[in-house]
Design an enzyme around this catalytic site. Structure first.
Site, PDB file in Angstrom:
ATOM      1  N   ASP A 129      -4.648  -1.992   1.224  1.00 18.13           N
ATOM      2  CA  ASP A 129      -5.617  -2.619   0.351  1.00 18.13           C
ATOM      3  C   ASP A 129      -6.875  -2.081   0.403  1.00 18.13           C
ATOM      4  O   ASP A 129      -7.928  -1.792   0.918  1.00 18.13           O
ATOM      5  CB  ASP A 129      -5.329  -3.962   0.306  1.00 18.13           C
ATOM      6  CG  ASP A 129      -6.013  -4.674  -0.733  1.00 18.13           C
ATOM      7  OD1 ASP A 129      -5.622  -5.013  -1.726  1.00 18.13           O
ATOM      8  OD2 ASP A 129      -7.315  -5.581  -0.841  1.00 18.13           O
ATOM      9  N   GLU A 213      -1.690  -0.017  -4.273  1.00 17.35           N
ATOM     10  CA  GLU A 213      -1.531  -0.783  -4.727  1.00 17.35           C
ATOM     11  C   GLU A 213      -1.362   0.613  -6.523  1.00 17.35           C
ATOM     12  O   GLU A 213      -2.856   1.578  -6.736  1.00 17.35           O
ATOM     13  CB  GLU A 213      -2.535  -1.865  -5.249  1.00 17.35           C
ATOM     14  CG  GLU A 213      -2.047  -2.821  -4.426  1.00 17.35           C
ATOM     15  CD  GLU A 213      -2.975  -4.015  -4.606  1.00 17.35           C
ATOM     16  OE1 GLU A 213      -2.874  -5.050  -4.905  1.00 17.35           O
ATOM     17  OE2 GLU A 213      -4.355  -3.198  -4.201  1.00 17.35           O
ATOM     18  N   ASP A 288      -7.759  -9.299   2.932  1.00 15.42           N
ATOM     19  CA  ASP A 288      -7.045  -8.128   2.367  1.00 15.42           C
ATOM     20  C   ASP A 288      -6.052  -7.707   3.578  1.00 15.42           C
ATOM     21  O   ASP A 288      -4.941  -7.023   2.752  1.00 15.42           O
ATOM     22  CB  ASP A 288      -7.855  -7.387   2.260  1.00 15.42           C
ATOM     23  CG  ASP A 288      -8.796  -7.610   0.965  1.00 15.42           C
ATOM     24  OD1 ASP A 288      -9.053  -8.804   0.085  1.00 15.42           O
ATOM     25  OD2 ASP A 288     -10.227  -7.431   1.425  1.00 15.42           O
TER      26      ASP A 288
END
Ligand SMILES: [Zn+2]
Length: 343
Positions: A129, A213, A288
Protein backbone atom coordinates in the site's frame (compact mmCIF):
# COMPACT_ATOMS: atom_id res chain seq x y z
CA UNK A 1 12.75 16.05 -48.61
CA UNK A 2 10.67 18.98 -49.81
CA UNK A 3 10.85 20.52 -46.40
CA UNK A 4 14.62 20.38 -46.62
CA UNK A 5 14.65 22.41 -49.86
CA UNK A 6 12.69 25.14 -48.16
CA UNK A 7 14.58 24.96 -44.90
CA UNK A 8 18.22 24.42 -45.86
CA UNK A 9 19.37 24.54 -42.23
CA UNK A 10 17.84 21.09 -41.84
CA UNK A 11 20.78 19.73 -43.88
CA UNK A 12 22.97 20.50 -40.94
CA UNK A 13 21.24 17.80 -38.92
CA UNK A 14 21.42 14.04 -39.14
CA UNK A 15 18.47 12.70 -41.14
CA UNK A 16 17.61 9.91 -38.68
CA UNK A 17 17.53 12.41 -35.88
CA UNK A 18 15.01 14.54 -37.79
CA UNK A 19 12.91 11.45 -38.49
CA UNK A 20 12.81 10.66 -34.80
CA UNK A 21 11.29 14.07 -34.10
CA UNK A 22 8.38 13.15 -36.37
CA UNK A 23 8.10 9.77 -34.64
CA UNK A 24 8.03 11.52 -31.29
CA UNK A 25 5.28 13.93 -32.29
CA UNK A 26 3.28 11.04 -33.69
CA UNK A 27 3.72 9.12 -30.44
CA UNK A 28 2.63 12.11 -28.37
CA UNK A 29 -0.45 12.52 -30.56
CA UNK A 30 -1.35 8.85 -30.14
CA UNK A 31 -0.81 9.04 -26.38
CA UNK A 32 -3.10 12.04 -26.21
CA UNK A 33 -5.83 10.24 -28.12
CA UNK A 34 -5.51 7.26 -25.78
CA UNK A 35 -5.88 9.52 -22.75
CA UNK A 36 -9.00 11.05 -24.27
CA UNK A 37 -10.39 7.59 -24.97
CA UNK A 38 -9.89 6.74 -21.31
CA UNK A 39 -12.01 9.71 -20.38
CA UNK A 40 -9.29 12.17 -19.36
CA UNK A 41 -9.66 15.82 -20.01
CA UNK A 42 -6.80 16.90 -22.27
CA UNK A 43 -5.98 20.03 -24.18
CA UNK A 44 -4.40 20.11 -27.64
CA UNK A 45 -0.78 19.11 -28.23
CA UNK A 46 1.52 22.01 -27.45
CA UNK A 47 4.73 23.04 -29.16
CA UNK A 48 7.76 22.60 -26.94
CA UNK A 49 9.32 25.92 -26.12
CA UNK A 50 12.82 26.42 -27.45
CA UNK A 51 14.40 26.24 -23.98
CA UNK A 52 12.31 23.26 -22.95
CA UNK A 53 13.29 21.19 -25.95
CA UNK A 54 16.21 19.31 -24.46
CA UNK A 55 16.31 15.84 -26.01
CA UNK A 56 17.19 14.39 -29.38
CA UNK A 57 17.55 10.82 -30.58
CA UNK A 58 19.77 9.09 -33.12
CA UNK A 59 18.11 5.90 -34.20
CA UNK A 60 19.87 3.04 -36.04
CA UNK A 61 22.65 5.09 -37.56
CA UNK A 62 24.83 8.14 -37.26
CA UNK A 63 26.53 7.26 -34.01
CA UNK A 64 29.49 5.36 -32.69
CA UNK A 65 30.40 4.62 -29.11
CA UNK A 66 34.05 3.99 -28.34
CA UNK A 67 36.43 3.99 -25.47
CA UNK A 68 35.57 7.19 -23.67
CA UNK A 69 33.96 8.94 -26.62
CA UNK A 70 30.70 9.25 -28.44
CA UNK A 71 30.62 10.13 -32.11
CA UNK A 72 27.48 11.70 -33.51
CA UNK A 73 27.11 12.42 -37.19
CA UNK A 74 26.98 16.16 -38.02
CA UNK A 75 28.06 16.94 -34.47
CA UNK A 76 31.37 15.19 -34.04
CA UNK A 77 33.36 13.38 -31.43
CA UNK A 78 32.40 14.06 -27.83
CA UNK A 79 34.19 12.96 -24.69
CA UNK A 80 32.12 10.51 -22.71
CA UNK A 81 32.13 9.46 -19.08
CA UNK A 82 30.65 5.99 -19.15
CA UNK A 83 28.65 4.87 -16.12
CA UNK A 84 28.10 1.33 -17.24
CA UNK A 85 29.93 -1.07 -19.50
CA UNK A 86 28.15 -1.98 -22.71
CA UNK A 87 28.18 -5.75 -23.08
CA UNK A 88 30.36 -6.99 -25.90
CA UNK A 89 29.00 -7.99 -29.30
CA UNK A 90 25.77 -6.18 -28.65
CA UNK A 91 24.33 -4.01 -31.34
CA UNK A 92 23.55 -0.47 -30.33
CA UNK A 93 20.08 0.48 -31.49
CA UNK A 94 19.76 4.09 -30.49
CA UNK A 95 21.36 6.98 -28.68
CA UNK A 96 19.30 9.62 -26.92
CA UNK A 97 21.03 12.79 -25.83
CA UNK A 98 19.48 14.92 -23.09
CA UNK A 99 20.50 18.19 -21.58
CA UNK A 100 19.46 18.39 -17.96
CA UNK A 101 17.99 21.59 -16.62
CA UNK A 102 21.14 22.41 -14.73
CA UNK A 103 23.10 22.15 -17.96
CA UNK A 104 24.61 18.66 -17.82
CA UNK A 105 24.56 16.49 -20.91
CA UNK A 106 23.58 12.83 -20.77
CA UNK A 107 23.58 10.15 -23.43
CA UNK A 108 21.29 7.17 -23.00
CA UNK A 109 22.50 4.25 -25.10
CA UNK A 110 20.05 1.48 -25.99
CA UNK A 111 21.19 -1.94 -27.14
CA UNK A 112 19.82 -5.45 -27.37
CA UNK A 113 20.88 -8.30 -25.11
CA UNK A 114 19.66 -11.86 -24.78
CA UNK A 115 17.76 -12.41 -21.58
CA UNK A 116 16.45 -15.65 -20.22
CA UNK A 117 12.96 -15.14 -18.93
CA UNK A 118 12.26 -17.45 -16.02
CA UNK A 119 9.07 -19.49 -16.02
CA UNK A 120 6.10 -18.05 -14.24
CA UNK A 121 6.03 -19.25 -10.70
CA UNK A 122 5.88 -17.70 -7.33
CA UNK A 123 6.51 -18.66 -3.79
CA UNK A 124 6.51 -15.38 -2.04
CA UNK A 125 4.05 -12.64 -2.76
CA UNK A 126 3.30 -9.37 -1.10
CA UNK A 127 0.82 -6.53 -1.32
CA UNK A 128 2.10 -2.96 -1.02
CA UNK A 129 0.00 0.00 0.00
CA UNK A 130 1.51 3.28 -1.06
CA UNK A 131 0.53 6.25 1.01
CA UNK A 132 1.17 9.79 2.08
CA UNK A 133 2.15 9.21 5.68
CA UNK A 134 4.46 6.34 4.96
CA UNK A 135 5.87 5.76 1.54
CA UNK A 136 4.96 2.07 1.60
CA UNK A 137 3.33 -0.38 3.98
CA UNK A 138 3.32 -4.02 2.95
CA UNK A 139 1.14 -6.97 3.84
CA UNK A 140 3.96 -8.50 5.90
CA UNK A 141 3.81 -5.43 8.11
CA UNK A 142 7.04 -3.86 6.87
CA UNK A 143 7.00 -0.07 6.73
CA UNK A 144 9.12 2.13 4.50
CA UNK A 145 8.85 5.70 5.75
CA UNK A 146 9.01 8.61 3.39
CA UNK A 147 12.55 9.79 2.91
CA UNK A 148 13.06 11.97 5.96
CA UNK A 149 15.05 14.48 4.07
CA UNK A 150 12.20 15.31 1.74
CA UNK A 151 11.02 18.25 3.83
CA UNK A 152 14.61 19.23 4.47
CA UNK A 153 15.39 19.07 0.78
CA UNK A 154 12.45 21.31 -0.02
CA UNK A 155 13.70 24.10 2.22
CA UNK A 156 16.44 25.39 -0.08
CA UNK A 157 14.05 25.06 -2.98
CA UNK A 158 11.57 27.39 -1.29
CA UNK A 159 14.34 29.78 -0.35
CA UNK A 160 15.55 30.06 -3.92
CA UNK A 161 12.00 30.47 -5.16
CA UNK A 162 11.58 33.48 -2.90
CA UNK A 163 14.85 34.86 -4.20
CA UNK A 164 13.71 34.48 -7.80
CA UNK A 165 10.47 36.29 -7.13
CA UNK A 166 12.29 39.19 -5.50
CA UNK A 167 14.69 39.74 -8.35
CA UNK A 168 14.04 41.89 -11.36
CA UNK A 169 12.68 39.95 -14.33
CA UNK A 170 15.29 39.65 -17.05
CA UNK A 171 18.17 40.59 -14.79
CA UNK A 172 21.36 38.57 -14.58
CA UNK A 173 20.85 37.97 -10.88
CA UNK A 174 17.48 36.46 -11.58
CA UNK A 175 18.98 34.22 -14.24
CA UNK A 176 21.60 33.09 -11.78
CA UNK A 177 18.94 32.31 -9.19
CA UNK A 178 16.93 30.40 -11.80
CA UNK A 179 19.96 28.31 -12.62
CA UNK A 180 20.40 27.48 -8.94
CA UNK A 181 16.78 26.56 -8.72
CA UNK A 182 17.27 24.05 -11.53
CA UNK A 183 20.36 22.59 -9.89
CA UNK A 184 18.62 22.09 -6.55
CA UNK A 185 15.55 20.69 -8.25
CA UNK A 186 17.67 18.18 -10.10
CA UNK A 187 19.46 17.19 -6.91
CA UNK A 188 16.14 16.43 -5.23
CA UNK A 189 15.01 14.47 -8.25
CA UNK A 190 18.18 12.38 -8.19
CA UNK A 191 17.86 11.67 -4.48
CA UNK A 192 14.27 10.63 -4.90
CA UNK A 193 15.21 8.34 -7.76
CA UNK A 194 17.96 6.81 -5.67
CA UNK A 195 15.50 6.18 -2.84
CA UNK A 196 12.95 4.61 -5.19
CA UNK A 197 15.61 2.38 -6.72
CA UNK A 198 16.72 1.13 -3.32
CA UNK A 199 13.20 0.34 -2.10
CA UNK A 200 12.13 -1.35 -5.33
CA UNK A 201 15.31 -3.45 -5.47
CA UNK A 202 14.72 -4.57 -1.90
CA UNK A 203 11.24 -5.78 -2.79
CA UNK A 204 12.38 -7.42 -6.00
CA UNK A 205 14.98 -9.46 -4.10
CA UNK A 206 12.56 -10.52 -1.39
CA UNK A 207 9.47 -11.43 -3.39
CA UNK A 208 8.46 -13.19 -6.59
CA UNK A 209 5.22 -11.35 -7.21
CA UNK A 210 4.22 -7.94 -5.99
CA UNK A 211 0.74 -6.50 -6.01
CA UNK A 212 0.14 -2.77 -5.95
CA UNK A 213 -2.88 -0.55 -6.20
CA UNK A 214 -3.76 0.97 -9.51
CA UNK A 215 -3.24 4.65 -8.81
CA UNK A 216 -5.20 7.45 -10.33
CA UNK A 217 -1.92 9.04 -11.32
CA UNK A 218 -3.26 11.93 -13.30
CA UNK A 219 -5.44 13.19 -10.47
CA UNK A 220 -2.65 12.96 -7.98
CA UNK A 221 -0.13 15.07 -9.81
CA UNK A 222 -2.62 17.89 -9.97
CA UNK A 223 -2.47 18.95 -6.34
CA UNK A 224 -0.39 21.95 -5.45
CA UNK A 225 1.35 21.03 -2.23
CA UNK A 226 4.96 20.62 -3.22
CA UNK A 227 5.96 17.76 -0.95
CA UNK A 228 2.88 15.84 -1.94
CA UNK A 229 3.31 16.39 -5.62
CA UNK A 230 6.93 15.30 -5.52
CA UNK A 231 6.08 12.04 -3.81
CA UNK A 232 3.01 11.61 -6.01
CA UNK A 233 5.03 11.47 -9.15
CA UNK A 234 7.37 9.16 -7.26
CA UNK A 235 4.69 6.52 -6.88
CA UNK A 236 4.30 6.10 -10.61
CA UNK A 237 8.06 5.85 -11.05
CA UNK A 238 8.19 3.32 -8.21
CA UNK A 239 5.66 0.99 -9.82
CA UNK A 240 7.51 1.27 -13.11
CA UNK A 241 10.78 0.35 -11.41
CA UNK A 242 9.15 -2.59 -9.64
CA UNK A 243 7.66 -3.70 -12.91
CA UNK A 244 10.99 -4.13 -14.63
CA UNK A 245 12.71 -5.68 -11.63
CA UNK A 246 10.10 -8.22 -10.57
CA UNK A 247 6.67 -9.43 -11.62
CA UNK A 248 4.34 -6.66 -10.56
CA UNK A 249 0.61 -6.62 -10.94
CA UNK A 250 -1.87 -3.87 -10.35
CA UNK A 251 -5.17 -4.47 -8.65
CA UNK A 252 -8.09 -2.10 -8.41
CA UNK A 253 -7.90 0.24 -5.45
CA UNK A 254 -11.61 -0.10 -4.73
CA UNK A 255 -12.47 -0.82 -1.09
CA UNK A 256 -8.93 -1.76 -0.08
CA UNK A 257 -9.05 0.70 2.81
CA UNK A 258 -12.70 0.16 3.67
CA UNK A 259 -12.77 -3.60 3.90
CA UNK A 260 -11.60 -5.52 6.95
CA UNK A 261 -8.81 -7.83 5.82
CA UNK A 262 -9.90 -10.34 8.44
CA UNK A 263 -13.63 -10.76 7.97
CA UNK A 264 -14.36 -8.72 4.83
CA UNK A 265 -16.93 -6.53 6.55
CA UNK A 266 -16.96 -2.84 5.74
CA UNK A 267 -15.29 -0.60 8.30
CA UNK A 268 -15.76 3.02 7.19
CA UNK A 269 -13.10 5.44 8.40
CA UNK A 270 -12.12 8.99 7.56
CA UNK A 271 -8.64 9.88 6.28
CA UNK A 272 -7.62 10.99 9.76
CA UNK A 273 -8.23 7.58 11.31
CA UNK A 274 -4.91 5.76 11.17
CA UNK A 275 -5.96 2.49 12.81
CA UNK A 276 -8.33 -0.10 11.44
CA UNK A 277 -10.62 -1.38 14.23
CA UNK A 278 -13.13 -4.02 13.25
CA UNK A 279 -16.13 -4.50 15.55
CA UNK A 280 -17.13 -7.69 13.76
CA UNK A 281 -13.99 -9.73 14.30
CA UNK A 282 -11.97 -7.55 16.64
CA UNK A 283 -9.09 -7.07 14.24
CA UNK A 284 -6.90 -4.08 15.07
CA UNK A 285 -4.26 -3.14 12.52
CA UNK A 286 -2.61 -0.08 11.09
CA UNK A 287 -4.90 1.32 8.44
CA UNK A 288 -2.30 0.90 5.70
CA UNK A 289 -1.34 -2.60 6.82
CA UNK A 290 -4.99 -3.62 6.51
CA UNK A 291 -5.09 -2.11 3.02
CA UNK A 292 -1.89 -3.92 2.02
CA UNK A 293 -3.34 -7.29 3.05
CA UNK A 294 -6.46 -6.51 1.04
CA UNK A 295 -4.27 -5.69 -1.96
CA UNK A 296 -2.45 -9.00 -1.58
CA UNK A 297 -5.76 -10.87 -1.34
CA UNK A 298 -7.07 -9.15 -4.44
CA UNK A 299 -3.88 -10.01 -6.29
CA UNK A 300 -3.92 -13.67 -5.28
CA UNK A 301 -7.51 -13.77 -6.38
CA UNK A 302 -6.27 -13.03 -9.90
CA UNK A 303 -4.36 -16.30 -9.73
CA UNK A 304 -7.39 -18.20 -8.56
CA UNK A 305 -6.26 -18.33 -4.95
CA UNK A 306 -9.19 -17.07 -2.96
CA UNK A 307 -8.90 -16.62 0.74
CA UNK A 308 -12.26 -16.87 2.38
CA UNK A 309 -13.34 -14.49 5.06
CA UNK A 310 -13.98 -15.22 8.68
CA UNK A 311 -10.83 -17.07 9.59
CA UNK A 312 -8.69 -16.47 12.63
CA UNK A 313 -7.26 -13.07 11.96
CA UNK A 314 -4.04 -13.19 13.86
CA UNK A 315 -3.08 -16.18 11.76
CA UNK A 316 -3.91 -14.62 8.45
CA UNK A 317 -0.59 -13.03 7.50
CA UNK A 318 1.17 -16.26 8.44
CA UNK A 319 -1.11 -18.32 6.21
CA UNK A 320 -0.58 -15.94 3.34
CA UNK A 321 3.11 -16.33 3.70
CA UNK A 322 2.93 -20.11 3.52
CA UNK A 323 0.94 -20.17 0.33
CA UNK A 324 1.94 -23.01 -1.93
CA UNK A 325 3.18 -21.91 -5.32
CA UNK A 326 0.98 -22.42 -8.33
CA UNK A 327 3.67 -24.13 -10.29
CA UNK A 328 7.34 -24.41 -9.75
CA UNK A 329 9.56 -25.74 -12.47
CA UNK A 330 12.86 -27.37 -11.68
CA UNK A 331 14.76 -24.44 -13.05
CA UNK A 332 13.18 -21.85 -10.85
CA UNK A 333 13.73 -24.11 -7.86
CA UNK A 334 17.41 -23.96 -8.65
CA UNK A 335 17.23 -20.22 -9.03
CA UNK A 336 15.50 -19.95 -5.72
CA UNK A 337 18.24 -22.01 -4.10
CA UNK A 338 21.03 -19.96 -5.58
CA UNK A 339 19.31 -16.78 -4.59
CA UNK A 340 19.31 -17.89 -0.99
CA UNK A 341 22.93 -18.91 -1.23
CA UNK A 342 23.84 -15.43 -2.41
CA UNK A 343 21.78 -13.68 0.22
ZN1 LIG B 1 -13.17 -7.78 10.66
Amino acid sequence: MELKEEEPWLYEHHSKMLQMVAVQVDGAQKGLLQLRKNGHNTGPLKFAKFLEYNTFTYNQSGFQVGNGFLYLSKIGKIKLKQHRQISENSEIKQVTVTKSKSGKWYACITYEIDVVIPTLSFQKSVGIDIGVKNFAYDSDGFVTPNPLNLQKMLKPLRRIQRKISRRQPGSNNRKKALKWYQIIHERIKNRRKDFLHKVSTQYARKYDVIFVERLAKLNMVKNHRMARSIMDSGWGIFTNMLDYKVMTMEVSAKNTTLKCSGCCSAVPKSLAVRTHRCDECGLILDRDHNAAINILKKGLDLFGITLDCGRQNDQLPQELRELTPVEISKRSRKQEASRFAEG
